[in-house]
Design a protein around this motif. Structure first.
Motif, PDB file in Angstrom:
ATOM      1  N   LEU A 102     -44.482 -47.364 -69.338  1.00 50.70           N
ATOM      2  CA  LEU A 102     -42.895 -46.948 -69.637  1.00 50.70           C
ATOM      3  C   LEU A 102     -43.069 -45.500 -70.467  1.00 50.70           C
ATOM      4  CD1 LEU A 102     -41.412 -50.133 -71.125  1.00 50.70           C
ATOM      5  CD2 LEU A 102     -41.180 -49.217 -68.676  1.00 50.70           C
ATOM      6  N   GLN A 103     -44.107 -45.109 -71.057  1.00 51.64           N
ATOM      7  CA  GLN A 103     -44.522 -43.782 -71.407  1.00 51.64           C
ATOM      8  C   GLN A 103     -44.601 -42.699 -70.628  1.00 51.64           C
ATOM      9  OE1 GLN A 103     -47.264 -41.678 -74.860  1.00 51.64           O
ATOM     10  NE2 GLN A 103     -46.597 -43.609 -75.056  1.00 51.64           N
ATOM     11  N   THR A 104     -45.515 -42.978 -69.689  1.00 49.63           N
ATOM     12  CA  THR A 104     -46.057 -42.098 -68.843  1.00 49.63           C
ATOM     13  C   THR A 104     -45.651 -42.127 -67.517  1.00 49.63           C
ATOM     14  OG1 THR A 104     -48.016 -43.106 -68.310  1.00 49.63           O
ATOM     15  CG2 THR A 104     -47.977 -41.870 -70.254  1.00 49.63           C
ATOM     16  N   ARG A 105     -44.853 -43.301 -67.157  1.00 52.04           N
ATOM     17  CA  ARG A 105     -44.669 -43.581 -65.584  1.00 52.04           C
ATOM     18  C   ARG A 105     -45.901 -43.655 -64.899  1.00 52.04           C
ATOM     19  NH1 ARG A 105     -40.093 -45.918 -66.763  1.00 52.04           N
ATOM     20  NH2 ARG A 105     -38.612 -44.618 -67.610  1.00 52.04           N
ATOM     21  N   GLY A 106     -47.061 -43.715 -65.249  1.00 52.76           N
ATOM     22  CA  GLY A 106     -48.177 -44.139 -64.756  1.00 52.76           C
ATOM     23  C   GLY A 106     -48.457 -45.412 -64.005  1.00 52.76           C
ATOM     24  N   LEU A 107     -48.884 -45.776 -63.020  1.00 56.33           N
ATOM     25  CA  LEU A 107     -48.920 -46.687 -62.008  1.00 56.33           C
ATOM     26  C   LEU A 107     -50.343 -47.454 -62.022  1.00 56.33           C
ATOM     27  CD1 LEU A 107     -46.700 -46.766 -58.894  1.00 56.33           C
ATOM     28  CD2 LEU A 107     -46.204 -47.896 -61.104  1.00 56.33           C
ATOM     29  N   ARG A 108     -50.694 -48.615 -62.183  1.00 61.56           N
ATOM     30  CA  ARG A 108     -51.815 -48.997 -61.940  1.00 61.56           C
ATOM     31  C   ARG A 108     -51.923 -50.460 -61.344  1.00 61.56           C
ATOM     32  NH1 ARG A 108     -54.634 -52.679 -66.165  1.00 61.56           N
ATOM     33  NH2 ARG A 108     -53.044 -53.017 -67.781  1.00 61.56           N
TER      34      ARG A 108
END
Length: 483
Positions: free
Chosen positions: A375-381
């Motif tokens: 939610l902070q960086t919008r990074g996906l994993r």
């Protein structure tokens, strides 16, 4: 914390404390050179940058050597005489540099010219940056000696010792009165001893990051103890270092090792107070982990106060590094024979949104496949975890979704249940898992075999929708505004 006095500790400890002290001084000198460079024209920048970077490398190597010594105490005496040769020479060099760049009677350009030329001349023509290259090569070999690395070369170490001894004489430092013996050739077979099988945790932080997503609101990492001086914590001989992670320019470090006694993972934390290293240690089974913003908080149980207390607050520069540390900790704790129970909340990294979850058949095992969005960086994993049993929810592997997912060839559906992913790097948290079994195709793509056809369809749609949304936002014209 009470200070360590020379009379109260053996010479080995004094030398390792000296490593930390000189590491601090090296950091100060490097910053001073940066300030000097900022005041000079670009024609001087190349040599100043090279010198500052080598000095910073010296700082890192010195702290790393001190940290590793805690894991290999029985081998510290083998390198004591070498440190006695090197540390005074390194210390004098740092002090001389400080004297030159702090000489306010000269212009900054003259300070630099005088420093570089005079110190090169006194070393018999060895350029000042190359002096630290020599020191760093020496320190690197001591680390190999200490850790019994098969790459250790006694002949090279002896050659460097001779060069440093010559440099000592050139700058006016008396020779070392050798009280002990240097490393003997008969000890070399010990350096080649290695573990038969490497632990999965040894590989996690040695793999390159496919992306680096910066975290915000960073603060200084903090350690809370309880702390003990060097040598007061018992680490069984033959224990295996799994990894080391430095924080805040190595002012705090975490070394994780597998005990040779109970084969369980332990976390050794080192901090620096008044130029002195202090240590604290707990088993993975004695700690709990949770995310707080850009930090991972490790907590311990206080028996005296009968409550949970902070042991460390570790701030990470990138989201990827935070995820890897978190998953590694949880997997080590969950698979630890000494762990009585693990709270379900520890399996979930805070401030992540679950976009997708389904069952997959993965290298012959049933796993959960989850797509998380930070939610902070919008990074996906992508995150695979044990589907059922005692280890349910324990991480098996994770993979970061990078810009390559925008390519139309990144994801392809090969059958009703199978999806292939190209250019995806897995970080595996289990020795039994073999990802190569899921890459046995002509492209070497990673295959995901979904238990249900609908799950394969939803997985593909998730990334198709996100890719389309990304393309739309990039192609939209910027709206003009009137003032």
């Amino acid at each position: 914390m009470e200070p360590i006095t020379p009379a109260s500790v053996p010479v080995e400890t004094q030398l390792l404390v000296g490593c930390c002290r000189e590491a601090d001084q090296a950091d100060i000198v490097a910053r001073g050179l940066d300030q000097l460079r900022a005041a000079l024209s670009e024609s001087f920048h190349g040599h100043l940058i090279a010198l500052a970077e080598e000095i910073r490398d010296s700082s890192r190597l010195l702290r790393s050597l001190a940290d590793s010594s805690h894991m290999h105490m029985t081998r510290v005496p083998f390198m004591t005489n070498y440190l006695e040769v090197l540390l005074p020479c390194l210390s004098r060099t740092l002090k001389d540099i400080t004297v030159y760049y702090e000489d306010k009677t000269l212009s900054r350009e003259i300070r630099w010219r005088k420093m570089y030329n005079k110190m090169t001349e006194e070393a018999g023509g060895l350029p000042l940056p190359q002096r630290f290259v020599l020191y760093n090569h020496f320190l690197s070999l001591l680390k190999l000696l200490l850790t019994r690395s098969p790459s250790f070369d006694l002949n090279t170490l002896e050659t460097l010792r001779t060069r440093v001894s010559t440099l000592r004489e050139q700058i006016g430092i008396p020779p070392v009165p050798h009280a002990g013996t240097l490393v003997r050739q008969s000890l070399l077979p010990l350096a080649a001893v290695q573990d038969r099988d490497s632990h999965w945790a040894e590989q996690i932080f040695s793999l390159p990051l496919p992306s680096r997503t910066a975290l915000k609101h960073l603060r200084s990492s903090k350690s809370y103890g309880p702390f003990y001086p060097w040598g007061h914590l018992t680490i069984p001989q033959g224990s295996t270092v799994l990894f080391k992670r430095p924080f805040d320019n190595d002012t705090i470090s975490i070394v994780v090792f597998l005990s040779s006694v109970d084969q369980c993972p332990y976390f050794l934390m080192r901090t620096i107070q008044n130029n002195t290293p202090w240590y604290s240690m707990f088993g993975a089974h004695e700690l709990c982990i949770e995310r707080e913003g850009s930090a991972l908080q490790l907590k311990r149980w206080s028996r005296s106060e009968q409550c949970s207390k902070l042991w460390a607050a570790l701030y990470f520069i990138t989201w990827e590094e935070m995820v890897l540390f978190y998953c590694t900790f949880v997997a080590l704790k969950a698979r630890n024979l000494l762990t009585v129970q693990i709270h379900p909340n520890e399996f979930q990294l805070r401030r992540e949104k679950r976009l997708f979850q389904a069952q997959i058949i993965d290298d012959g095992f049933k796993h959960s496949l989850i797509v998380y969005e930070d939610l902070q960086t919008r990074g996906l994993r992508l995150h695979a975890a044990v589907w059922e049993g005692e280890l349910r929810q324990c991480p098996v592997w994770t993979a970061f979704v990078t810009h390559q997912s925008q390519s139309s060839t990144w994801l392809s559906r090969r059958s009703r249940h199978r999806v292939w992913l190209k250019d995806v790097q897995l970080y595996v948290f289990c020795n039994a898992y073999r990802q190569e079994n899921m890459r046995q195709n002509k492209l070497g793509a990673f295959e995901i075999h979904f238990d249900r056809e609908e799950a394969a369809r939803r997985f593909r749609e998730l990334f198709s929708i996100r890719s389309a949304a990304s393309e739309t936002s990039e192609n939209e014209p910027v709206a003009s505004s009137s003032v």
